[in-house]
Design a protein around this motif. Structure first.
Motif, short mmCIF file in Angstrom:
data_model
loop_
_atom_site.label_atom_id
_atom_site.label_comp_id
_atom_site.label_asym_id
_atom_site.label_seq_id
_atom_site.Cartn_x
_atom_site.Cartn_y
_atom_site.Cartn_z
N THR A 139 36.71 16.28 44.11
CA THR A 139 38.05 16.14 43.55
C THR A 139 38.22 17.01 42.31
O THR A 139 39.34 17.34 41.93
CB THR A 139 38.34 14.68 43.17
N ILE A 140 37.08 17.38 41.70
CA ILE A 140 37.11 18.23 40.51
C ILE A 140 36.02 19.29 40.64
O ILE A 140 34.88 18.99 40.99
CB ILE A 140 36.89 17.42 39.22
N TRP A 141 36.40 20.52 40.33
CA TRP A 141 35.48 21.65 40.37
C TRP A 141 35.37 22.23 38.97
O TRP A 141 36.36 22.64 38.37
CB TRP A 141 36.00 22.70 41.35
N ILE A 142 34.16 22.23 38.42
CA ILE A 142 33.91 22.79 37.09
C ILE A 142 33.33 24.19 37.23
O ILE A 142 32.43 24.42 38.04
CB ILE A 142 32.94 21.90 36.29
N THR A 143 33.84 25.13 36.42
CA THR A 143 33.34 26.50 36.45
C THR A 143 33.03 26.97 35.03
O THR A 143 33.40 26.34 34.05
CB THR A 143 34.38 27.48 37.06
N GLY A 144 32.38 28.13 34.95
CA GLY A 144 32.06 28.72 33.66
C GLY A 144 32.99 29.85 33.27
O GLY A 144 32.63 30.69 32.43
N LEU A 145 34.19 29.87 33.83
CA LEU A 145 35.15 30.93 33.50
C LEU A 145 35.49 30.92 32.01
O LEU A 145 35.68 29.86 31.41
CB LEU A 145 36.44 30.76 34.30
N ARG A 146 35.57 32.12 31.43
CA ARG A 146 35.96 32.28 30.03
C ARG A 146 37.03 33.36 29.92
O ARG A 146 37.04 34.32 30.69
CB ARG A 146 34.76 32.70 29.18
N ARG A 147 37.90 33.21 28.95
CA ARG A 147 38.97 34.18 28.76
C ARG A 147 38.44 35.56 28.36
O ARG A 147 39.06 36.58 28.65
CB ARG A 147 39.95 33.67 27.69
N GLY A 148 37.30 35.59 27.71
CA GLY A 148 36.76 36.86 27.24
C GLY A 148 35.98 37.64 28.28
O GLY A 148 35.51 38.75 27.99
N GLN A 149 35.85 37.12 29.48
CA GLN A 149 35.03 37.81 30.49
C GLN A 149 35.70 39.06 31.03
O GLN A 149 35.02 40.03 31.38
CB GLN A 149 34.71 36.84 31.63
N SER A 150 37.02 39.04 31.17
CA SER A 150 37.74 40.20 31.69
C SER A 150 39.22 40.02 31.41
O SER A 150 39.68 38.91 31.10
CB SER A 150 37.51 40.36 33.21
N THR A 151 39.98 41.10 31.55
CA THR A 151 41.41 41.02 31.26
C THR A 151 42.14 40.08 32.21
O THR A 151 43.08 39.38 31.80
CB THR A 151 42.05 42.42 31.36
#
Length: 248
Positions: A139-151
């Motif tokens: 029901t929930i998916w956690i990721t390591g996405l960050r705003r600084g990784q790419s435009t």
């Protein structure tokens, strides 16, 4: 946790709540929402921070990785090291051999260098299909996405509704920059991939990842032979994921 009548509104509410919490608070809040919560890790430095928090706080979050069959040896070794350090189990999801054989027959084993279509097809076989199995029932998916990784990740929210997969997607490190990540790793003795110290800030499959040059963005070493600056594998681009899987 049940699916809300307005999942986008639910995601917006959760996004606002998460913004005011630290990482431990964010993960604890999400873990307490109920249902199956899954964190998918690539074993990259930011993902190791999340895994450390899950392990240290014994949070009821399933940890999974996509063992594509083309990972660096250093990444494979880090899976075992991480399990031992945090006394957790990391579930491995692998591609189906029949899918690999079909891909190789159509494009060649390393056909992904020849066209974007072939590369997307490879990502579909080795990443997207295994991801679907990893998230089955979640029901929930956690990721390591960050705003600084790419435009194209610069507007990453803390929480959003993934309409393609019908679940909430949570990005608890959205506002962390790489210096904060590195400081956490150093202060907490978090095991990291030795390739990071060799110029690989973003690490995927071995044939598709190179070290970056000084001044290049963090993800410049991924699928470097392609010209599109917004290149992705489809894991975090819903429309692209749907298109890639449909081609299989």
């Amino acid at each position: 946790m049940t699916v809300a009548a307005n999942p986008n509104a639910e995601a917006e509410t959760l996004n606002a709540k998460l913004a005011g919490l630290d990482l431990a608070g964010r993960l604890s809040l999400v873990a307490g929402l109920g249902g199956r919560v899954v964190f998918t890790t690539s074993l990259g430095i930011e993902d190791q921070v999340i895994t450390a928090e899950i392990g240290n706080h014994r949070l009821p979050i399933d940890v999974a990785t996509l063992q594509t069959g083309r990972l660096f040896p250093e990444t494979l070794a880090l899976i075992d090291e991480t399990e031992k350090q945090y006394d957790i189990h990391i579930s491995r999801y692998e591609p189906e051999q029949a899918d690999i054989d079909a891909y190789a027959a159509k494009y060649g084993l390393n056909g992904f260098y020849e066209s974007v279509e072939a590369r997307h097809a490879c990502c579909g076989v080795r990443k997207l299909k295994p991801l679907a199995r990893a998230l089955d029932g979640a029901t929930i998916w956690i990721t390591g996405l960050r705003r600084g990784q790419s435009t194209n990740r610069s507007d990453t929210p803390f929480a959003e509704y993934d309409a393609e997969r019908h679940l909430l997607k949570v990005n608890p490190l959205a506002d962390w920059d790489i210096d904060v990540i590195k400081a956490y790793v150093a202060d907490n003795s978090v095991p990291v991939n030795p390739l990071h110290a060799r110029g690989y800030p973003s690490i995927g499959c071995e044939p598709c990842t190179r070290a970056i040059k000084p001044g290049e963005p963090e993800r410049a070493g991924r699928w470097w032979w392609e010209q599109d600056e917004k290149r992705e594998c489809g894991l975090h681009v819903a429309e692209e994921a749907s298109s890639i899987v449909a081609q299989q």
